[in-house]
Motif scaffolding. Structure first.
Motif, PDB file in Angstrom:
ATOM      1  N   SER A 138      70.987  66.156  74.420  1.00  0.00           N
ATOM      2  CA  SER A 138      70.105  65.098  73.906  1.00  0.00           C
ATOM      3  C   SER A 138      70.045  65.119  72.379  1.00  0.00           C
ATOM      4  O   SER A 138      70.035  64.062  71.743  1.00  0.00           O
ATOM      5  N   THR A 139      70.053  66.312  71.782  1.00  0.00           N
ATOM      6  CA  THR A 139      70.012  66.404  70.322  1.00  0.00           C
ATOM      7  C   THR A 139      71.321  65.891  69.725  1.00  0.00           C
ATOM      8  O   THR A 139      71.312  65.159  68.734  1.00  0.00           O
ATOM      9  N   GLU A 140      72.443  66.235  70.354  1.00  0.00           N
ATOM     10  CA  GLU A 140      73.732  65.739  69.864  1.00  0.00           C
ATOM     11  C   GLU A 140      73.771  64.213  69.917  1.00  0.00           C
ATOM     12  O   GLU A 140      74.251  63.558  68.988  1.00  0.00           O
ATOM     13  N   LYS A 141      73.240  63.637  70.974  1.00  0.00           N
ATOM     14  CA  LYS A 141      73.241  62.180  71.129  1.00  0.00           C
ATOM     15  C   LYS A 141      72.466  61.515  69.984  1.00  0.00           C
ATOM     16  O   LYS A 141      72.911  60.517  69.418  1.00  0.00           O
ATOM     17  N   VAL A 142      71.319  62.085  69.633  1.00  0.00           N
ATOM     18  CA  VAL A 142      70.507  61.534  68.533  1.00  0.00           C
ATOM     19  C   VAL A 142      71.249  61.684  67.200  1.00  0.00           C
ATOM     20  O   VAL A 142      71.296  60.741  66.403  1.00  0.00           O
ATOM     21  N   ILE A 143      71.835  62.848  66.978  1.00  0.00           N
ATOM     22  CA  ILE A 143      72.578  63.089  65.729  1.00  0.00           C
ATOM     23  C   ILE A 143      73.718  62.078  65.598  1.00  0.00           C
ATOM     24  O   ILE A 143      73.909  61.466  64.546  1.00  0.00           O
ATOM     25  N   LYS A 144      74.481  61.873  66.672  1.00  0.00           N
ATOM     26  CA  LYS A 144      75.588  60.909  66.640  1.00  0.00           C
ATOM     27  C   LYS A 144      75.082  59.488  66.406  1.00  0.00           C
ATOM     28  O   LYS A 144      75.733  58.698  65.717  1.00  0.00           O
ATOM     29  N   HIS A 145      73.911  59.185  66.942  1.00  0.00           N
ATOM     30  CA  HIS A 145      73.296  57.864  66.749  1.00  0.00           C
ATOM     31  C   HIS A 145      73.054  57.594  65.259  1.00  0.00           C
ATOM     32  O   HIS A 145      73.136  56.457  64.800  1.00  0.00           O
ATOM     33  N   TYR A 146      72.755  58.652  64.498  1.00  0.00           N
ATOM     34  CA  TYR A 146      72.521  58.498  63.066  1.00  0.00           C
ATOM     35  C   TYR A 146      73.803  58.633  62.233  1.00  0.00           C
ATOM     36  O   TYR A 146      73.946  57.978  61.204  1.00  0.00           O
ATOM     37  N   ILE A 147      74.730  59.485  62.662  1.00  0.00           N
ATOM     38  CA  ILE A 147      75.947  59.734  61.883  1.00  0.00           C
ATOM     39  C   ILE A 147      76.958  58.588  62.007  1.00  0.00           C
ATOM     40  O   ILE A 147      77.526  58.152  61.010  1.00  0.00           O
ATOM     41  N   ASP A 148      77.181  58.117  63.231  1.00  0.00           N
ATOM     42  CA  ASP A 148      78.210  57.091  63.453  1.00  0.00           C
ATOM     43  C   ASP A 148      78.062  55.864  62.541  1.00  0.00           C
ATOM     44  O   ASP A 148      79.040  55.446  61.922  1.00  0.00           O
ATOM     45  N   THR A 193      86.975  57.681  64.143  1.00  0.00           N
ATOM     46  CA  THR A 193      86.933  57.610  65.610  1.00  0.00           C
ATOM     47  C   THR A 193      85.762  58.365  66.230  1.00  0.00           C
ATOM     48  O   THR A 193      85.542  58.257  67.428  1.00  0.00           O
ATOM     49  N   GLY A 194      84.995  59.128  65.434  1.00  0.00           N
ATOM     50  CA  GLY A 194      83.803  59.764  65.993  1.00  0.00           C
ATOM     51  C   GLY A 194      83.625  61.210  65.568  1.00  0.00           C
ATOM     52  O   GLY A 194      84.523  61.816  64.986  1.00  0.00           O
ATOM     53  N   CYS A 195      82.439  61.741  65.888  1.00  0.00           N
ATOM     54  CA  CYS A 195      82.107  63.134  65.589  1.00  0.00           C
ATOM     55  C   CYS A 195      81.618  63.811  66.858  1.00  0.00           C
ATOM     56  O   CYS A 195      81.000  63.174  67.711  1.00  0.00           O
ATOM     57  N   LYS A 196      81.878  65.095  66.943  1.00  0.00           N
ATOM     58  CA  LYS A 196      81.377  65.894  68.053  1.00  0.00           C
ATOM     59  C   LYS A 196      80.662  67.097  67.467  1.00  0.00           C
ATOM     60  O   LYS A 196      81.223  67.814  66.638  1.00  0.00           O
ATOM     61  N   VAL A 197      79.407  67.304  67.871  1.00  0.00           N
ATOM     62  CA  VAL A 197      78.663  68.480  67.421  1.00  0.00           C
ATOM     63  C   VAL A 197      79.258  69.693  68.129  1.00  0.00           C
ATOM     64  O   VAL A 197      79.349  69.732  69.354  1.00  0.00           O
ATOM     65  N   MET A 198      79.685  70.666  67.341  1.00  0.00           N
ATOM     66  CA  MET A 198      80.271  71.879  67.900  1.00  0.00           C
ATOM     67  C   MET A 198      79.190  72.931  68.162  1.00  0.00           C
ATOM     68  O   MET A 198      79.254  73.669  69.128  1.00  0.00           O
ATOM     69  N   LEU A 228      68.157  61.514  57.264  1.00  0.00           N
ATOM     70  CA  LEU A 228      69.115  61.096  58.282  1.00  0.00           C
ATOM     71  C   LEU A 228      68.275  60.581  59.439  1.00  0.00           C
ATOM     72  O   LEU A 228      67.771  61.346  60.247  1.00  0.00           O
ATOM     73  N   GLY A 229      68.066  59.253  59.443  1.00  0.00           N
ATOM     74  CA  GLY A 229      67.177  58.674  60.450  1.00  0.00           C
ATOM     75  C   GLY A 229      65.780  59.228  60.277  1.00  0.00           C
ATOM     76  O   GLY A 229      65.240  59.225  59.174  1.00  0.00           O
ATOM     77  N   HIS A 230      65.206  59.765  61.366  1.00  0.00           N
ATOM     78  CA  HIS A 230      63.860  60.336  61.239  1.00  0.00           C
ATOM     79  C   HIS A 230      63.889  61.823  60.873  1.00  0.00           C
ATOM     80  O   HIS A 230      62.859  62.481  60.825  1.00  0.00           O
ATOM     81  N   TYR A 231      65.073  62.334  60.594  1.00  0.00           N
ATOM     82  CA  TYR A 231      65.206  63.736  60.172  1.00  0.00           C
ATOM     83  C   TYR A 231      65.226  63.844  58.657  1.00  0.00           C
ATOM     84  O   TYR A 231      65.665  62.930  57.959  1.00  0.00           O
ATOM     85  N   SER A 232      64.785  64.996  58.177  1.00  0.00           N
ATOM     86  CA  SER A 232      64.893  65.324  56.759  1.00  0.00           C
ATOM     87  C   SER A 232      66.057  66.286  56.599  1.00  0.00           C
ATOM     88  O   SER A 232      66.242  67.185  57.423  1.00  0.00           O
ATOM     89  N   LEU A 233      66.829  66.082  55.549  1.00  0.00           N
ATOM     90  CA  LEU A 233      67.973  66.943  55.273  1.00  0.00           C
ATOM     91  C   LEU A 233      67.645  67.929  54.170  1.00  0.00           C
ATOM     92  O   LEU A 233      66.945  67.587  53.213  1.00  0.00           O
ATOM     93  N   GLU A 234      68.170  69.139  54.298  1.00  0.00           N
ATOM     94  CA  GLU A 234      68.070  70.106  53.202  1.00  0.00           C
ATOM     95  C   GLU A 234      69.004  69.607  52.103  1.00  0.00           C
ATOM     96  O   GLU A 234      70.187  69.355  52.335  1.00  0.00           O
ATOM     97  N   LYS A 235      68.467  69.458  50.906  1.00  0.00           N
ATOM     98  CA  LYS A 235      69.157  68.782  49.791  1.00  0.00           C
ATOM     99  C   LYS A 235      70.593  69.236  49.564  1.00  0.00           C
ATOM    100  O   LYS A 235      71.477  68.431  49.378  1.00  0.00           O
ATOM    101  N   ASN A 236      70.859  70.515  49.554  1.00  0.00           N
ATOM    102  CA  ASN A 236      72.211  70.999  49.235  1.00  0.00           C
ATOM    103  C   ASN A 236      72.981  71.468  50.461  1.00  0.00           C
ATOM    104  O   ASN A 236      73.821  72.344  50.368  1.00  0.00           O
TER     105      ASN A 236
END
Length: 125
Positions: A36-46, A59-64, A111-119
């Motif tokens: 479920s977390t990967e699905k949300v991440i891809k929803h924001y990255i794609d 062509t896409g990303c896969k969370v490893m 990144l969507g509703h997430y906050s990213l660490e700046k660096n």
């Protein structure tokens, strides 16, 4: 003549979310939490890549994996992204893609509703 053949190439994408608490079940790629977390991440990255300079070949990303961050509320994300490598594209420019993603994430902060660490954003890093 035949059309130029295209092969698939890959690059790594790494970043840290500061408002997603890492949990042990995120270690298991077939767990509900990982999926479920990967699905949300891809929803924001794609959509970011679809608006970038590599949009026509992306062509896409896969969370490893997800990993524990420096703080309790942090989760690191390691992904492998793919693109069709063709002659018309020229070479993959990780700096250009990094700058585009940096701009589209408000200077590597959102990144969507997430906050990213700046660096924390790395492309093939």
């Amino acid at each position: 003549t035949t059309a130029p053949s295209s092969t698939t190439s890959h690059f790594t994408l790494n970043f840290t979310l500061t408002n997603l608490q890492y949990t042990a079940d995120m270690d298991t790629p077939d767990s509900r939490r990982f999926i479920s977390t990967e699905k949300v991440i891809k929803h924001y990255i794609d959509p970011l890549f679809r608006r970038s300079s590599i949009s026509s070949v992306y062509t896409g990303c896969k969370v490893m994996r997800f990993r524990s961050g420096r703080h309790r509320s942090d989760t690191g994300v390691d992904a492998v992204c793919s693109y069709k490598n063709n002659i018309s594209m020229g070479r993959f420019d990780r700096e250009t893609v990094y700058h585009e993603l940096s701009t589209m994430t408000n200077g590597v902060t959102k990144l969507g509703h997430y906050s990213l660490e700046k660096n924390s954003l790395y492309i093939n890093g």
